[in-house]
Design a protein around this motif. Structure first.
Motif, PDB file in Angstrom:
ATOM      1  N   PHE A  61       1.006  -1.119   0.064  1.00  0.00           N
ATOM      2  CA  PHE A  61       0.054   0.002  -0.154  1.00  0.00           C
ATOM      3  C   PHE A  61       0.848   1.221   0.014  1.00  0.00           C
ATOM      4  O   PHE A  61       0.753   2.262  -0.637  1.00  0.00           O
ATOM      5  N   GLU A  62       1.906   1.330   0.718  1.00  0.00           N
ATOM      6  CA  GLU A  62       2.593   2.443   1.072  1.00  0.00           C
ATOM      7  C   GLU A  62       3.752   2.729  -0.215  1.00  0.00           C
ATOM      8  O   GLU A  62       3.874   3.760  -0.397  1.00  0.00           O
ATOM      9  N   GLU A  63       4.266   1.591  -0.506  1.00  0.00           N
ATOM     10  CA  GLU A  63       5.119   1.761  -1.590  1.00  0.00           C
ATOM     11  C   GLU A  63       4.714   1.624  -3.030  1.00  0.00           C
ATOM     12  O   GLU A  63       5.757   1.554  -3.970  1.00  0.00           O
ATOM     13  N   SER A  64       3.723   1.575  -3.337  1.00  0.00           N
ATOM     14  CA  SER A  64       3.094   1.436  -4.597  1.00  0.00           C
ATOM     15  C   SER A  64       3.453   2.485  -5.303  1.00  0.00           C
ATOM     16  O   SER A  64       3.378   3.567  -4.915  1.00  0.00           O
ATOM     17  N   ARG A  84      -8.056   6.388   3.794  1.00  0.00           N
ATOM     18  CA  ARG A  84      -6.519   6.229   3.948  1.00  0.00           C
ATOM     19  C   ARG A  84      -6.068   6.573   2.572  1.00  0.00           C
ATOM     20  O   ARG A  84      -6.877   6.200   1.567  1.00  0.00           O
ATOM     21  N   ALA A  85      -4.851   7.036   2.369  1.00  0.00           N
ATOM     22  CA  ALA A  85      -4.152   7.378   1.298  1.00  0.00           C
ATOM     23  C   ALA A  85      -2.572   7.051   1.339  1.00  0.00           C
ATOM     24  O   ALA A  85      -2.191   7.236   2.608  1.00  0.00           O
ATOM     25  N   ASN A  86      -2.141   6.666   0.344  1.00  0.00           N
ATOM     26  CA  ASN A  86      -0.686   6.402   0.282  1.00  0.00           C
ATOM     27  C   ASN A  86      -0.021   7.892  -0.239  1.00  0.00           C
ATOM     28  O   ASN A  86      -0.351   8.705  -0.579  1.00  0.00           O
ATOM     29  N   LEU A  87       1.456   7.440   0.139  1.00  0.00           N
ATOM     30  CA  LEU A  87       2.035   8.759  -0.070  1.00  0.00           C
ATOM     31  C   LEU A  87       2.229   9.038  -1.573  1.00  0.00           C
ATOM     32  O   LEU A  87       2.228  10.232  -2.222  1.00  0.00           O
ATOM     33  N   LYS A  88       2.162   8.067  -2.376  1.00  0.00           N
ATOM     34  CA  LYS A  88       2.167   8.281  -3.784  1.00  0.00           C
ATOM     35  C   LYS A  88       0.921   9.188  -4.139  1.00  0.00           C
ATOM     36  O   LYS A  88       1.242  10.011  -5.033  1.00  0.00           O
ATOM     37  N   ALA A 146      -9.405   2.602  -4.455  1.00  0.00           N
ATOM     38  CA  ALA A 146      -9.309   3.268  -5.807  1.00  0.00           C
ATOM     39  C   ALA A 146      -7.799   3.460  -6.122  1.00  0.00           C
ATOM     40  O   ALA A 146      -7.130   3.806  -5.035  1.00  0.00           O
ATOM     41  N   LEU A 147      -7.554   3.322  -7.113  1.00  0.00           N
ATOM     42  CA  LEU A 147      -5.976   3.309  -7.779  1.00  0.00           C
ATOM     43  C   LEU A 147      -5.881   4.332  -8.635  1.00  0.00           C
ATOM     44  O   LEU A 147      -6.812   4.372  -9.591  1.00  0.00           O
TER      45      LEU A 147
END
Length: 251
Positions: A18-21, A36-40, A118-119
């Motif tokens: 999730f975080e490194e995607s 939630r949202a990742n850094l990207k 969602a991506l």
């Protein structure tokens, strides 16, 4: 204890995914807000994690009026249980638009949608490359159209897929009849078809060929030509270009 460690390792694995995607990932609640949202994702849209968490997703990425209605409709569809895959535009915090591919997957538990996964993939570089290719093709088509030399592009079977009027005029073909015909038929009348077919095979093998030869017009008249040919699009669907210059006066 062993099973617990395996479960913990599994959670760590998915957290890392999730975080490194390399694509932006958001978990969106059924109320439309970001859980939630990742850094990207934050980097892609120019927000901090604090600004993103708890905000309405569509307000973050589709706040332009002409994007908002469509984005809201897509969100409703996914929350109802429909999967989403679309190529569209979204907008960064600073107001700049960019092309994205969005994948939305409803997270269903107990036959009820609990959230949306969602991506967001930024496809700006791909779109720029596609635009560059279109410009190059347009430039090539302009050169081809204006060239006084006869130019034909043919496929791996020797079928002409593009040609200019100069090519049709040079070989006495009616305007518009060159495309779809076999190159060896178009320029190899008068017993020269076998020679043309041999030249086509040379082009496929050598990738670039230059020679002077005699070709025949549709009416049977022989003409001296300088022939330049090359592979212009290798791969599964190769394309080849051949340029004919009439050198009869020199001969």
């Amino acid at each position: 204890m062993k099973n617990g460690n395996m479960l913990f390792q599994g959670k760590e694995f998915y957290e890392t995914l999730f975080e490194e995607s390399p694509v932006g990932i958001v978990i969106q609640g059924v109320d439309g807000r970001v859980e939630r949202a990742n850094l990207k994702f934050c980097q892609m849209f120019g927000y901090s994690i604090e600004e993103v968490t708890g905000a309405l997703l569509d307000d973050l990425v589709a706040f332009d009026p002409d994007l908002a209605c469509h984005a809201a409709s897509l969100t409703k569809d996914v929350i109802k249980g429909q999967e989403l895959f679309i190529e569209t535009e979204r907008v960064r915090k600073n107001g700049t638009r960019f092309p994205v591919v969005i994948r939305g997957v409803p997270i269903i538990q107990g036959e009820k949608v609990q959230a949306v996964y969602a991506l967001y993939e930024d496809i700006s570089e791909r779109k720029e490359a596609e635009n560059d290719l279109r410009r190059e093709r347009a430039h090539f088509e302009r050169i081809m159209l204006d060239s006084p030399d006869g130019i034909a592009v043919f496929d791996g079977e020797g079928i002409i897929i593009r040609c200019n009027h100069a090519f049709e005029d040079l070989f006495g073909l009616e305007r518009g009849t060159g495309v779809g015909s076999c190159l060896s038929d178009a320029v190899g009348s008068g017993g020269k078809k076998e020679q043309v077919e041999k030249n086509i095979e040379e082009i496929k093998n050598k990738k670039r060929v230059y020679h002077e030869s005699v070709r025949s017009r549709k009416d049977g008249k022989d003409i001296f030509v300088a022939v330049r040919s090359a592979s212009i699009s290798p791969g599964e669907d190769p394309e080849y270009m051949v340029i004919y210059r009439d050198i009869s006066e020199r001969k």
